[in-house]
Every structure is written in structure tokens, then in C-alpha cells.
Design a protein around this motif. Structure first.
Motif, PDB file in Angstrom:
ATOM      1  N   UNK A 249      46.291  48.909  50.159  1.00 18.86           N
ATOM      2  CA  UNK A 249      46.915  49.766  50.439  1.00 18.86           C
ATOM      3  C   UNK A 249      46.062  51.414  49.531  1.00 18.86           C
ATOM      4  N   UNK A 250      45.964  50.804  48.362  1.00 15.39           N
ATOM      5  CA  UNK A 250      45.800  52.279  47.292  1.00 15.39           C
ATOM      6  C   UNK A 250      44.141  52.305  47.530  1.00 15.39           C
ATOM      7  N   UNK A 251      43.058  51.500  48.442  1.00 15.22           N
ATOM      8  CA  UNK A 251      42.009  51.754  49.349  1.00 15.22           C
ATOM      9  C   UNK A 251      41.252  50.733  48.354  1.00 15.22           C
ATOM     10  N   UNK A 252      41.330  49.595  47.483  1.00 18.89           N
ATOM     11  CA  UNK A 252      40.733  49.563  47.202  1.00 18.89           C
ATOM     12  C   UNK A 252      39.797  48.007  48.220  1.00 18.89           C
ATOM     13  N   UNK A 253      39.337  47.583  47.595  1.00 17.88           N
ATOM     14  CA  UNK A 253      37.936  46.296  48.824  1.00 17.88           C
ATOM     15  C   UNK A 253      37.363  45.583  47.396  1.00 17.88           C
ATOM     16  N   UNK A 254      36.143  45.039  48.410  1.00 19.61           N
ATOM     17  CA  UNK A 254      35.333  44.433  47.807  1.00 19.61           C
ATOM     18  C   UNK A 254      34.712  44.794  47.492  1.00 19.61           C
ATOM     19  N   UNK A 255      34.121  46.345  48.251  1.00 16.84           N
ATOM     20  CA  UNK A 255      33.028  47.543  47.762  1.00 16.84           C
ATOM     21  C   UNK A 255      33.560  48.778  46.397  1.00 16.84           C
ATOM     22  N   UNK A 256      34.791  48.458  47.209  1.00 19.13           N
ATOM     23  CA  UNK A 256      35.011  49.820  45.631  1.00 19.13           C
ATOM     24  C   UNK A 256      36.654  49.069  45.054  1.00 19.13           C
ATOM     25  N   UNK A 257      36.339  48.166  44.442  1.00 22.62           N
ATOM     26  CA  UNK A 257      37.405  47.297  43.587  1.00 22.62           C
ATOM     27  C   UNK A 257      38.636  47.724  42.882  1.00 22.62           C
ATOM     28  N   UNK A 258      39.007  47.856  42.480  1.00 22.69           N
ATOM     29  CA  UNK A 258      40.329  47.945  41.233  1.00 22.69           C
ATOM     30  C   UNK A 258      39.495  48.357  39.932  1.00 22.69           C
ATOM     31  N   UNK A 259      39.148  48.807  39.111  1.00 15.31           N
ATOM     32  CA  UNK A 259      38.420  48.958  37.297  1.00 15.31           C
ATOM     33  C   UNK A 259      39.867  48.274  36.774  1.00 15.31           C
ATOM     34  N   UNK A 260      39.741  47.246  36.589  1.00 16.20           N
ATOM     35  CA  UNK A 260      40.900  46.903  34.972  1.00 16.20           C
ATOM     36  C   UNK A 260      40.703  46.552  33.987  1.00 16.20           C
ATOM     37  N   UNK A 261      41.374  46.723  32.672  1.00 19.21           N
ATOM     38  CA  UNK A 261      40.567  46.322  31.336  1.00 19.21           C
ATOM     39  C   UNK A 261      41.284  45.145  30.870  1.00 19.21           C
ATOM     40  N   UNK A 262      42.650  44.371  32.226  1.00 13.10           N
ATOM     41  CA  UNK A 262      42.686  43.105  31.631  1.00 13.10           C
ATOM     42  C   UNK A 262      43.870  42.406  33.063  1.00 13.10           C
ATOM     43  N   UNK A 263      43.982  41.504  33.302  1.00 15.32           N
ATOM     44  CA  UNK A 263      44.600  41.051  34.496  1.00 15.32           C
ATOM     45  C   UNK A 263      45.952  40.308  33.459  1.00 15.32           C
ATOM     46  N   UNK A 264      47.234  40.448  33.413  1.00 17.21           N
ATOM     47  CA  UNK A 264      47.876  39.500  32.974  1.00 17.21           C
ATOM     48  C   UNK A 264      48.318  38.774  34.196  1.00 17.21           C
ATOM     49  N   UNK A 265      47.851  37.572  34.332  1.00 23.04           N
ATOM     50  CA  UNK A 265      47.360  36.484  35.248  1.00 23.04           C
ATOM     51  C   UNK A 265      48.727  35.905  35.891  1.00 23.04           C
ATOM     52  N   UNK A 266      49.317  35.876  37.527  1.00 21.77           N
ATOM     53  CA  UNK A 266      50.593  36.024  37.993  1.00 21.77           C
ATOM     54  C   UNK A 266      51.071  34.551  37.631  1.00 21.77           C
ATOM     55  N   UNK A 267      52.046  34.344  37.746  1.00 21.07           N
ATOM     56  CA  UNK A 267      52.364  33.045  37.444  1.00 21.07           C
ATOM     57  C   UNK A 267      52.175  31.743  36.666  1.00 21.07           C
ATOM     58  N   UNK A 268      51.743  32.619  35.253  1.00 26.63           N
ATOM     59  CA  UNK A 268      51.200  31.682  33.909  1.00 26.63           C
ATOM     60  C   UNK A 268      49.967  31.478  34.824  1.00 26.63           C
ATOM     61  N   UNK A 269      49.361  31.173  35.919  1.00 22.16           N
ATOM     62  CA  UNK A 269      48.025  31.010  36.174  1.00 22.16           C
ATOM     63  C   UNK A 269      48.125  29.509  36.696  1.00 22.16           C
ATOM     64  N   UNK A 270      49.393  29.966  37.741  1.00 18.61           N
ATOM     65  CA  UNK A 270      49.646  28.924  38.726  1.00 18.61           C
ATOM     66  C   UNK A 270      48.866  29.306  39.811  1.00 18.61           C
ATOM     67  N   UNK A 271      47.967  27.843  40.249  1.00 11.13           N
ATOM     68  CA  UNK A 271      46.752  27.493  41.401  1.00 11.13           C
ATOM     69  C   UNK A 271      46.941  28.238  43.008  1.00 11.13           C
ATOM     70  N   UNK A 272      48.442  28.884  43.076  1.00  8.09           N
ATOM     71  CA  UNK A 272      49.358  28.833  43.762  1.00  8.09           C
ATOM     72  C   UNK A 272      49.291  30.881  43.688  1.00  8.09           C
ATOM     73  N   UNK A 273      48.950  31.717  43.237  1.00  7.69           N
ATOM     74  CA  UNK A 273      49.281  32.772  42.920  1.00  7.69           C
ATOM     75  C   UNK A 273      47.885  33.747  42.201  1.00  7.69           C
ATOM     76  N   UNK A 274      47.361  33.308  42.834  1.00  9.81           N
ATOM     77  CA  UNK A 274      46.049  34.199  42.392  1.00  9.81           C
ATOM     78  C   UNK A 274      44.673  33.209  43.503  1.00  9.81           C
ATOM     79  N   UNK A 275      44.965  33.746  44.473  1.00 10.98           N
ATOM     80  CA  UNK A 275      43.799  33.859  45.371  1.00 10.98           C
ATOM     81  C   UNK A 275      42.307  34.946  45.237  1.00 10.98           C
ATOM     82  N   UNK A 276      41.669  34.204  45.922  1.00 10.86           N
ATOM     83  CA  UNK A 276      39.534  34.639  45.351  1.00 10.86           C
ATOM     84  C   UNK A 276      39.973  35.820  46.780  1.00 10.86           C
TER      85      UNK A 276
END
Length: 359
Positions: A251-278
Motif C-alpha cells: 500500500x505504501x508503494x513498495x515492491x520487489x522493484x522498489x523495496x523499502x530501504x531499512x537500516x534494520x528489521x526488528x524481526x517479527x515474533x523473535x524469528x519464528x519461521x511463521x512470521x517472516x516470509x520470502x
């Protein structure tokens, strides 16, 4: 010289996070969650020293995020002041449901410890939202919300739909987190469940495992946002669902061609395999990933999550940041793996727990 820092304080298997921004001698701060009871008690002296927070956000009602707020609000004198509080209680869930129905909103007072404590504190509660609902469905969430000192927060989660989904299980979730008024002091969890420490980490094979998203309703109600200061950004994902974050970024306009630049991702759910998708990883441009957990109870972070991160961006140098040195994190501090997948590990200083770093 402006600074922007994230501290991941010791919070057992949960979160007790602090953002600091501004000039070194005049910092502003936000507190996100308070971990478990023992974590709050250990953190209390620092909270008293700081004194005032621009924001105290309680992301959702899982015990490892909210339990520490129970003894906080039981204090005869609160150890700090919050200029803004974000928390979705039962009344917010009901109002979100009624907003989806396009009906007149109803006010429901569900007596429980944290809601009662916030009311008694007199701190402004969800006051930046006219509906008093911290949701992407609130009109105010269409633009970044600003805080003293120049911090901007862009809300990504929850949606009204996710808040509404929690309604049927709210009472059960309160009971599990010992948040009802009649509940005794929460009991610390000591057991470890589901831990999978792999003798030899095969990143290719782990990353290739099929992603299956988190369906738990309390996690879906997580308050997650992008925090931005001085042209730096961190995505504070709480325990949010991957599909909700994916939709918000799109919704914010981001895509694989226009990804959001981040200085850090505080990973969801403490790194659970069910919360950070490809799919989520394809929407961000990020080389630093922070994990808050001591690995107890669920053995987080899951190896699949870290493998997906490494496999998604194999060429650039990456940093994995951990607030505990424990089996599920220490297994990644392997020279062969670090060389093969171009990453570094950042751990607390020897003998310490918790970590703070510049964004």
C-alpha cells in the motif's frame, strides 16, 4: 550530532525495546513492551532514571510482551511518565468490528489489569487516533504520526480485520497471559518447547522449506510500525503476521522493484519461521536484522527464518543482531557459515544480556 538507537533489553523470550533519538544530551525515547514480570523489575531502575517517554506502546496481549506491564501499573507511584500510550484493549476490538460493519461504535469496558492501569495512570491513551483505535483502518494512520524530537512512525499493523478476529478469543488470551483482574501474579515460564538446534546448518535446505504463515489471533493484532529519524528507518515488527506487513508495504508503494530501504528489521515474533516470509523480504532493502529472545519456551529464532534472510540476499554483507547468546543464536556464530553467506553476528558483551546499537 543526531543519534538514533535501538536497545533490546533482556526480556526472556519476549520484547522490552527502547528507541532513542535526538541529540546525545537531550534524547527522546519510546518504550515498546515490557517482557515478563522479572524483566520489568530488572529494567525499572533505568525507567526511573529516564523518567519520561514520548511513547509507551504495548504491542499485543501475549504474556512475553505485556506481562511486565502488570506489576508496572500495580506500583503505588509509576516509575515513569508516558506522553502517549498505544494499546488496543477489548473496547478497541469491538469498535474495530463496528467500524467494519459501518455501524455506530460501541464502548465496552472489559475490566482487566492493563486497561485499568492505563486508565488510572492518566496517560493519554491512543489519543493520536480520533477513534482511539491503533489500526491501519484509522484515518490518522494514512500518514506518518510525529513525535517530539522529530521521530515519525508509520503504522503497518494491525488492521481492523485482525483486531476483530481476536474478539472471540480475547478472554482466553487474557487468561493465558494472567491479565484478568482476578488472576494472581503471573508465573514465570521455565520450560523449553520445540527447540531445534541443528548440528550442521544447511542454509539452502532450510531456506527451501515451505513458508506457512502464523495464524494466531493475538499475534495478528500486533502493533507494528516503521520508525524514522534523521533519514534512518527501522521496522519494529512485534509479532505481526507476514501477510499484514506485506499488504501494508505494498500500500505504501513498495515492491520487489522498489523495496523499502531499512537500516534494520526488528524481526517479527523473535524469528519464528511463521512470521517472516520470502514475500516480505522481497519488499525491503535491508542488511541488518535484530532478534529479541533468550530462546526459552519456543527455541527462537527458528533456523528457517535466518536461512531465508541469508538466502534472499547472499551477496551483500549482513549483520544478525541478538540480545542473548543462547543455543539458537550461537549456532550462527560459525566462521564457515559467516564466510559462505557473508554475514556477521553482533552479540551482547561477554557476561551481559541485552544490546543497544546505532541505527
Amino acid at each position: 550530532m543526531p543519534v538514533f538507537r535501538l536497545a533490546m533489553h533482556p526480556a526472556s523470550e519476549g520484547d522490552a525495546l527502547m528507541l532513542s533519538w535526538g541529540e546525545e544530551d537531550a534524547l527522546h525515547r519510546a518504550l515498546i513492551d515490557l517482557g515478563r514480570t522479572k524483566n520489568y523489575r530488572a529494567l525499572k531502575p533505568l525507567l526511573q532514571t529516564i523518567g519520561t517517554f514520548e511513547l509507551f506502546a504495548i504491542s499485543h496481549i501475549d504474556a512475553d510482551h505485556i506481562e511486565g506491564a502488570v506489576p508496572l501499573f500495580a506500583e503505588p507511584a509509576l516509575p515513569f511518565t508516558a506522553r502517549n500510550v498505544w494499546f488496543n484493549a477489548y473496547s478497541q476490538l469491538v469498535d474495530a468490528r463496528e467500524r467494519l460493519r459501518d455501524a455506530e461504535t460501541l464502548g465496552v469496558d472489559q475490566a482487566e489489569k492493563v486497561t485499568a492501569g492505563i486508565k488510572a495512570s492518566g496517560w493519554p491513551w491512543n489519543s493520536q487516533f480520533a477513534s482511539r483505535i491503533v489500526s491501519t483502518g484509522s484515518p490518522e494512520a494514512a500518514a506518518p504520526l510525529t513525535f517530539a524530537g522529530g521521530l515519525k512512525l508509520t503504522l503497518l499493523s494491525p488492521t481492523d480485520q485482525e483486531l476483530t478476529r481476536l474478539l472471540p478469543t480475547w478472554e482466553r488470551a487474557l487468561a493465558e497471559a494472567h491479565l484478568r483482574k482476578e488472576d494472581k501474579e503471573p508465573v514465570e515460564l521455565a520450560e523449553t518447547e520445540g527447540r531445534e538446534i541443528l548440528g550442521s546448518l544447511n542454509v539452502e535446505a532450510l531456506a527451501a522449506r515451505q513458508f506457512s504463515g502464523d495464524g494466531t489471533r493475538p499475534n495478528g493484532s500486533s502493533i507494528a510500525f516503521i520508525a524514522e529519524f534523521d533519514q534512518k528507518r527501522v521496522l519494529m515488527a512485534a509479532d505481526s503476521h507476514a501477510d499484514v506487513i506485506e499488504a501494508a508495504l505494498e500500500r505504501l508503494g513498495h515492491s520487489a522493484e522498489n523495496p523499502l530501504r531499512l537500516d534494520c528489521l526488528k524481526v517479527s515474533h523473535h524469528g519464528s519461521k511463521a512470521n517472516t516470509s520470502p514475500a516480505v523480504l522481497s519488499l525491503i532493502d535491508c542488511t541488518r536484522f535484530a532478534f529479541s529472545t533468550d530462546g526459552s519456551h519456543h527455541g527462537h529464532p527458528d533456523a528457517e527464518t535466518i536461512a531465508r534472510i541469508l538466502k534472499h540476499d547472499p551477496g551483500r554483507r549482513k549483520t544478525l543482531i541478538f540480545n542473548f547468546r543462547q543455543p539458537s543464536t550461537e549456532q550462527w556464530d560459525d566462521e564457515n557459515l559467516r564466510t559462505r553467506w557473508h554475514y556477521d553476528c553482533l552479540f551482547p558483551e561477554a557476561g551481559k544480556e541485552g544490546i543497544e546499537f546505532e541505527l
